[in-house]
Every structure is written in structure tokens, then in C-alpha cells.
Scaffold this motif. Structure first.
Motif, PDB file in Angstrom:
ATOM      1  N   THR A  40       0.852  -1.184   0.000  1.00 37.89           N
ATOM      2  CA  THR A  40       0.000   0.000   0.000  1.00 37.89           C
ATOM      3  C   THR A  40       0.888   1.234   0.000  1.00 37.89           C
ATOM      4  OG1 THR A  40      -1.889   1.077   1.072  1.00 37.89           O
ATOM      5  CG2 THR A  40      -0.193   0.186   2.523  1.00 37.89           C
ATOM      6  N   THR A  41       0.265   2.380  -0.070  1.00 34.05           N
ATOM      7  CA  THR A  41       1.006   3.629   0.019  1.00 34.05           C
ATOM      8  C   THR A  41       1.041   4.095   1.467  1.00 34.05           C
ATOM      9  OG1 THR A  41      -1.014   4.866  -0.398  1.00 34.05           O
ATOM     10  CG2 THR A  41       0.368   4.359  -2.302  1.00 34.05           C
ATOM     11  N   SER A  42       2.036   4.897   1.786  1.00 36.22           N
ATOM     12  CA  SER A  42       2.113   5.476   3.130  1.00 36.22           C
ATOM     13  C   SER A  42       1.963   6.994   2.998  1.00 36.22           C
ATOM     14  CB  SER A  42       3.439   5.114   3.795  1.00 36.22           C
ATOM     15  OG  SER A  42       4.498   5.820   3.184  1.00 36.22           O
ATOM     16  N   ASN A  43       2.144   7.683   4.084  1.00 43.96           N
ATOM     17  CA  ASN A  43       2.064   9.142   4.036  1.00 43.96           C
ATOM     18  C   ASN A  43       3.384   9.767   3.616  1.00 43.96           C
ATOM     19  OD1 ASN A  43       3.672   8.826   6.277  1.00 43.96           O
ATOM     20  ND2 ASN A  43       2.299   9.873   7.690  1.00 43.96           N
ATOM     21  N   GLY A  44       4.332   8.980   3.224  1.00 46.55           N
ATOM     22  CA  GLY A  44       5.611   9.488   2.756  1.00 46.55           C
ATOM     23  C   GLY A  44       6.587   9.844   3.862  1.00 46.55           C
ATOM     24  N   ARG A  45       6.263   9.500   5.091  1.00 47.04           N
ATOM     25  CA  ARG A  45       7.138   9.844   6.203  1.00 47.04           C
ATOM     26  C   ARG A  45       7.827   8.627   6.812  1.00 47.04           C
ATOM     27  NH1 ARG A  45       3.131  14.108   9.190  1.00 47.04           N
ATOM     28  NH2 ARG A  45       3.140  15.613   7.496  1.00 47.04           N
ATOM     29  N   ALA A  46       7.293   7.447   6.565  1.00 43.60           N
ATOM     30  CA  ALA A  46       7.867   6.250   7.180  1.00 43.60           C
ATOM     31  C   ALA A  46       7.679   5.045   6.269  1.00 43.60           C
ATOM     32  CB  ALA A  46       7.197   5.979   8.528  1.00 43.60           C
ATOM     33  N   VAL A  47       8.528   4.053   6.468  1.00 41.88           N
ATOM     34  CA  VAL A  47       8.387   2.770   5.785  1.00 41.88           C
ATOM     35  C   VAL A  47       7.472   1.920   6.643  1.00 41.88           C
ATOM     36  CG1 VAL A  47       9.610   0.710   5.006  1.00 41.88           C
ATOM     37  CG2 VAL A  47      10.696   2.939   4.772  1.00 41.88           C
ATOM     38  N   CYS A  70      14.010   3.025  -3.797  1.00 42.94           N
ATOM     39  CA  CYS A  70      13.099   3.813  -2.987  1.00 42.94           C
ATOM     40  C   CYS A  70      12.489   4.903  -3.859  1.00 42.94           C
ATOM     41  CB  CYS A  70      13.892   4.425  -1.830  1.00 42.94           C
ATOM     42  SG  CYS A  70      13.017   5.667  -0.923  1.00 42.94           S
ATOM     43  N   VAL A  71      11.177   5.037  -3.826  1.00 42.77           N
ATOM     44  CA  VAL A  71      10.475   6.105  -4.538  1.00 42.77           C
ATOM     45  C   VAL A  71       9.923   7.046  -3.484  1.00 42.77           C
ATOM     46  CG1 VAL A  71       8.573   6.659  -6.089  1.00 42.77           C
ATOM     47  CG2 VAL A  71       9.859   4.536  -6.407  1.00 42.77           C
ATOM     48  N   ARG A  72      10.239   8.316  -3.633  1.00 42.82           N
ATOM     49  CA  ARG A  72       9.805   9.294  -2.643  1.00 42.82           C
ATOM     50  C   ARG A  72       9.289  10.544  -3.335  1.00 42.82           C
ATOM     51  NH1 ARG A  72      12.414  10.873   2.909  1.00 42.82           N
ATOM     52  NH2 ARG A  72      11.037  12.562   3.417  1.00 42.82           N
ATOM     53  N   TYR A  73       8.069  10.941  -2.954  1.00 42.06           N
ATOM     54  CA  TYR A  73       7.504  12.200  -3.422  1.00 42.06           C
ATOM     55  C   TYR A  73       7.870  13.277  -2.417  1.00 42.06           C
ATOM     56  CZ  TYR A  73       4.700   9.602  -6.748  1.00 42.06           C
ATOM     57  OH  TYR A  73       4.302   8.806  -7.771  1.00 42.06           O
ATOM     58  N   ASP A  74       8.212  14.453  -2.918  1.00 41.44           N
ATOM     59  CA  ASP A  74       8.518  15.541  -2.006  1.00 41.44           C
ATOM     60  C   ASP A  74       7.264  15.951  -1.254  1.00 41.44           C
ATOM     61  OD1 ASP A  74      11.140  15.536  -2.755  1.00 41.44           O
ATOM     62  OD2 ASP A  74      10.936  17.173  -4.189  1.00 41.44           O
ATOM     63  N   ILE A 150      15.834   0.520   2.720  1.00 40.35           N
ATOM     64  CA  ILE A 150      14.938   1.509   2.114  1.00 40.35           C
ATOM     65  C   ILE A 150      14.788   2.721   3.026  1.00 40.35           C
ATOM     66  CG2 ILE A 150      12.526   1.937   1.465  1.00 40.35           C
ATOM     67  CD1 ILE A 150      12.504  -0.938   0.332  1.00 40.35           C
ATOM     68  N   ALA A 151      14.679   2.489   4.322  1.00 43.62           N
ATOM     69  CA  ALA A 151      14.571   3.598   5.271  1.00 43.62           C
ATOM     70  C   ALA A 151      15.823   4.477   5.219  1.00 43.62           C
ATOM     71  CB  ALA A 151      14.336   3.071   6.678  1.00 43.62           C
ATOM     72  N   GLN A 152      16.995   3.861   5.147  1.00 44.86           N
ATOM     73  CA  GLN A 152      18.229   4.640   5.045  1.00 44.86           C
ATOM     74  C   GLN A 152      18.328   5.358   3.711  1.00 44.86           C
ATOM     75  OE1 GLN A 152      21.557   2.043   5.734  1.00 44.86           O
ATOM     76  NE2 GLN A 152      21.086   1.783   7.907  1.00 44.86           N
ATOM     77  N   LEU A 153      17.986   4.656   2.650  1.00 46.73           N
ATOM     78  CA  LEU A 153      18.095   5.202   1.304  1.00 46.73           C
ATOM     79  C   LEU A 153      17.180   6.407   1.099  1.00 46.73           C
ATOM     80  CD1 LEU A 153      19.593   4.406  -1.316  1.00 46.73           C
ATOM     81  CD2 LEU A 153      17.621   3.027  -1.929  1.00 46.73           C
ATOM     82  N   THR A 159       8.362   2.034  10.820  1.00 48.91           N
ATOM     83  CA  THR A 159       7.357   1.588  11.769  1.00 48.91           C
ATOM     84  C   THR A 159       7.191   0.084  11.601  1.00 48.91           C
ATOM     85  OG1 THR A 159       5.070   1.759  12.498  1.00 48.91           O
ATOM     86  CG2 THR A 159       5.474   2.214  10.189  1.00 48.91           C
ATOM     87  N   THR A 160       7.205  -0.606  12.706  1.00 48.08           N
ATOM     88  CA  THR A 160       7.021  -2.053  12.651  1.00 48.08           C
ATOM     89  C   THR A 160       5.626  -2.425  13.134  1.00 48.08           C
ATOM     90  OG1 THR A 160       7.995  -2.278  14.839  1.00 48.08           O
ATOM     91  CG2 THR A 160       9.473  -2.555  12.960  1.00 48.08           C
TER      92      THR A 160
END
Length: 178
Positions: A40-47, A70-74, A150-153, A159-160
Motif C-alpha cells: 500500500t502507500t504510506s504518508n511518505g514519512r515512514a516505511v 526507494c520512490v519518494r515524493y517531495d 529503504i529507510a536509510q536510502l 514503523t514495525t
């Protein structure tokens, strides 16, 4: 906006065949297999927590190459709003001002960054040090390693606790209330 969010994976129906494992899909594929482990998608702040797609694959992976990206939207700003991340301007939720701001903004294009981990740092590299990324006794070694990478990248938090199941439950709850 929440009511127009996507839907989670559908539960299997009675009589459906069991879903194939990643190993079965990979064995049948004649080209690379792409996996979106958050489902799913997240809010762009956490994996988000990964689904169990990589279970029983030890690290370092020797059977196939693993490419981590890793794909990240600003994040949105007042000058560059987003359809998916509204910026509240009043205490009463009203989409009209947001739509006006969105349509009158100088650009409707969102900036996006795609980052690819170097193959030498990948979980399939023979120089990969699993102990740097895995907790002792980790069941899903490849999933845990990929989530950390991915979190580092992408410079995300991890979040677990929250995953696609919790998002689907929240959206079901929200849609029942609406």
C-alpha cells in the motif's frame, strides 16, 4: 480525500487457489520480478511494516540478485500542494479552498526522487553484512534487511506496528462512519 484512498488486497474467496509464494513466482518468471512489500502507500514519512513476502529467504541472498530502490515524493508546501497530502488552512475541513489552491498553483507536477541502492550494498552481495541490519532471531531476514535499507536510502523513519492490514482496517472504519 480519505474516502478516495485505495483498497487493500482482497482476502481469498472460498474455492480460490492458494497464492503463489515469491519463490514460485520467481521460478516461473522469465524476467525480473518487482515486489512492493508494503502492499500500500504510506504518508511518505515512514516505511510501513512489510507483508510476509520474503519469508524463508536467508541473507545474503545467493539464488538471485536483489535490487533495492526507494520512490519518494517531495512533501507538499503552500506553493506546491498535492492531491494526496492536503495542507489544512482552516479548522473546518473544506476541499474547495484546497482545490482552488491546487488548480491555481504554478505547477501540477509533483517532484519525485527514485534512489537505487548500489549493487555492492545489496542483500544479494557477498560483501553484505547481515548482522548490521538484522535483529537476532529475525524470521524474515530479507524483508527486515530491505526495510532497513529503504529507510536509510529514502531517509524515512520505520514503523514495525503499522502495515497494510491496519491501513485497510482504518479505511473500512472510516468508510462505515462516512
Amino acid at each position: 480525500m480519505i474516502s478516495h484512498s485505495g483498497h487493500g488486497p482482497l482476502p481469498p474467496r472460498k474455492g480460490d487457489a492458494a497464492p503463489l509464494s515469491l519463490e514460485q513466482i520467481r521460478a516461473k518468471a522469465d524476467r525480473p520480478v518487482v515486489v512492493f512489500p508494503e502492499c500500500t502507500t504510506s504518508n511518505g514519512r515512514a516505511v510501513l511494516r512489510f507483508a510476509d513476502v520474503f519469508s524463508n529467504i536467508p541473507v545474503p541472498v545467493k539464488a538471485f540478485p536483489v535490487f533495492v530502490m526507494c520512490v519518494r515524493y517531495d512533501p507538499p508546501t503552500p506553493a506546491d500542494p498535492s492531491l494526496s497530502h492536503s495542507i489544512p488552512t482552516s479548522p473546518i475541513p473544506n476541499p474547495i479552498p484546497h482545490l482552488f489552491t491546487l488548480l491555481s498553483s504554478p505547477t501540477l507536477m509533483r517532484t519525485m526522487s527514485i534512489r537505487l541502492l548500489a549493487p555492492s550494498d545489496s542483500p544479494s552481495s557477498q560483501s553484505f553484512v547481515a548482522s548490521d541490519f538484522l535483529a537476532p532471531g529475525s524470521k524474515d531476514q530479507l524483508g527486515e534487511a530491505c526495510a532497513q535499507l529503504i529507510a536509510q536510502l529514502g531517509k524515512f523513519k520505520r514503523t514495525t506496528v503499522l502495515g497494510w492490514e491496519e491501513k485497510a482496517a482504518f479505511l473500512d472504519f472510516y468508510r462505515q462512519k462516512a
